[in-house]
Design a protein around this motif. Sequence first.
Motif, PDB file in Angstrom:
ATOM      1  N   THR A 141       4.870   9.872  -7.281  1.00 54.14           N
ATOM      2  CA  THR A 141       5.960  10.076  -8.235  1.00 54.14           C
ATOM      3  C   THR A 141       5.417  10.311  -9.643  1.00 54.14           C
ATOM      4  O   THR A 141       5.845  11.227 -10.349  1.00 54.14           O
ATOM      5  CB  THR A 141       6.926   8.871  -8.244  1.00 54.14           C
ATOM      6  N   VAL A 142       4.452   9.496 -10.060  1.00 53.94           N
ATOM      7  CA  VAL A 142       3.855   9.646 -11.388  1.00 53.94           C
ATOM      8  C   VAL A 142       3.086  10.963 -11.459  1.00 53.94           C
ATOM      9  O   VAL A 142       3.137  11.670 -12.474  1.00 53.94           O
ATOM     10  CB  VAL A 142       2.947   8.434 -11.709  1.00 53.94           C
ATOM     11  N   GLY A 143       2.420  11.313 -10.431  1.00 56.47           N
ATOM     12  CA  GLY A 143       1.656  12.555 -10.405  1.00 56.47           C
ATOM     13  C   GLY A 143       2.550  13.784 -10.520  1.00 56.47           C
ATOM     14  O   GLY A 143       2.226  14.740 -11.217  1.00 56.47           O
ATOM     15  N   LEU A 144       3.672  13.759  -9.835  1.00 57.61           N
ATOM     16  CA  LEU A 144       4.590  14.892  -9.905  1.00 57.61           C
ATOM     17  C   LEU A 144       5.286  14.974 -11.256  1.00 57.61           C
ATOM     18  O   LEU A 144       5.506  16.066 -11.790  1.00 57.61           O
ATOM     19  CB  LEU A 144       5.627  14.805  -8.784  1.00 57.61           C
ATOM     20  N   SER A 145       5.661  13.838 -11.815  1.00 61.24           N
ATOM     21  CA  SER A 145       6.378  13.859 -13.088  1.00 61.24           C
ATOM     22  C   SER A 145       5.456  14.224 -14.251  1.00 61.24           C
ATOM     23  O   SER A 145       5.899  14.776 -15.252  1.00 61.24           O
ATOM     24  CB  SER A 145       7.047  12.514 -13.343  1.00 61.24           C
ATOM     25  N   CYS A 146       4.191  13.920 -14.134  1.00 60.54           N
ATOM     26  CA  CYS A 146       3.241  14.225 -15.204  1.00 60.54           C
ATOM     27  C   CYS A 146       2.474  15.522 -14.955  1.00 60.54           C
ATOM     28  O   CYS A 146       1.543  15.836 -15.696  1.00 60.54           O
ATOM     29  CB  CYS A 146       2.242  13.078 -15.363  1.00 60.54           C
ATOM     30  N   PHE A 156       0.818  -1.192   0.000  1.00 58.62           N
ATOM     31  CA  PHE A 156       0.000   0.000   0.000  1.00 58.62           C
ATOM     32  C   PHE A 156       0.870   1.267   0.000  1.00 58.62           C
ATOM     33  O   PHE A 156       0.624   2.200  -0.757  1.00 58.62           O
ATOM     34  CB  PHE A 156      -0.935  -0.028   1.215  1.00 58.62           C
ATOM     35  N   ILE A 157       1.899   1.335   0.815  1.00 62.51           N
ATOM     36  CA  ILE A 157       2.805   2.483   0.890  1.00 62.51           C
ATOM     37  C   ILE A 157       3.584   2.592  -0.418  1.00 62.51           C
ATOM     38  O   ILE A 157       3.762   3.693  -0.936  1.00 62.51           O
ATOM     39  CB  ILE A 157       3.760   2.342   2.103  1.00 62.51           C
ATOM     40  N   PHE A 158       3.990   1.459  -0.963  1.00 61.68           N
ATOM     41  CA  PHE A 158       4.709   1.462  -2.236  1.00 61.68           C
ATOM     42  C   PHE A 158       3.808   1.994  -3.358  1.00 61.68           C
ATOM     43  O   PHE A 158       4.255   2.768  -4.206  1.00 61.68           O
ATOM     44  CB  PHE A 158       5.209   0.050  -2.557  1.00 61.68           C
ATOM     45  N   GLY A 159       2.579   1.631  -3.368  1.00 64.92           N
ATOM     46  CA  GLY A 159       1.622   2.100  -4.378  1.00 64.92           C
ATOM     47  C   GLY A 159       1.387   3.600  -4.281  1.00 64.92           C
ATOM     48  O   GLY A 159       1.313   4.305  -5.294  1.00 64.92           O
ATOM     49  N   ILE A 160       1.239   4.099  -3.044  1.00 60.05           N
ATOM     50  CA  ILE A 160       1.041   5.535  -2.848  1.00 60.05           C
ATOM     51  C   ILE A 160       2.290   6.287  -3.292  1.00 60.05           C
ATOM     52  O   ILE A 160       2.193   7.339  -3.946  1.00 60.05           O
ATOM     53  CB  ILE A 160       0.695   5.839  -1.375  1.00 60.05           C
ATOM     54  N   ALA A 161       3.474   5.784  -2.992  1.00 60.95           N
ATOM     55  CA  ALA A 161       4.727   6.429  -3.399  1.00 60.95           C
ATOM     56  C   ALA A 161       4.822   6.475  -4.912  1.00 60.95           C
ATOM     57  O   ALA A 161       5.258   7.491  -5.504  1.00 60.95           O
ATOM     58  CB  ALA A 161       5.906   5.711  -2.783  1.00 60.95           C
ATOM     59  N   CYS A 162       4.410   5.409  -5.586  1.00 58.67           N
ATOM     60  CA  CYS A 162       4.445   5.369  -7.058  1.00 58.67           C
ATOM     61  C   CYS A 162       3.461   6.367  -7.637  1.00 58.67           C
ATOM     62  O   CYS A 162       3.771   7.071  -8.614  1.00 58.67           O
ATOM     63  CB  CYS A 162       4.131   3.970  -7.552  1.00 58.67           C
ATOM     64  N   LEU A 163       2.259   6.463  -7.064  1.00 57.48           N
ATOM     65  CA  LEU A 163       1.266   7.412  -7.551  1.00 57.48           C
ATOM     66  C   LEU A 163       1.731   8.863  -7.369  1.00 57.48           C
ATOM     67  O   LEU A 163       1.532   9.710  -8.241  1.00 57.48           O
ATOM     68  CB  LEU A 163      -0.067   7.197  -6.835  1.00 57.48           C
TER      69      LEU A 163
END
Length: 112
Positions: free
Chosen positions: A13-18, A4-11
């Motif tokens: 990261t993707v949100g900031l880069s996009c 769950f924490i890994f998924g939130i971290a990925c989201l």
Amino acid sequence: MKNFIFGIACLITVGLSCSKKPDTSAVAAVDESRATYDTTAIDSFSPGATSVDVVRQIRMSSQRYQDSLKAVVKLQEQEKKIADELEKENKKKAEEEKKKSSETKDDKPKTE
């Protein structure tokens, strides 16, 4: 929980880069607004200030400047007259020399 924490971290990261980048066209618009003419500051508020063009026109319209132009024209005319007179004298001398040389050739007897 780890997933769950890994998924939130990925989201995140993707949100900031996009995410939307700052608009650079506003910076370009500022550069395009530059003046195409000379913007040199002239202290026109100081006492006695005149522009260079006005001073030049005043000098050119002054009597002394007009007199100097007339003097230059007269000098050029005199030089032209002198040159014409010298040319005429040189032509006369050349004609006289031709006559003398032709006379001396006619005076010499031919020896054969």
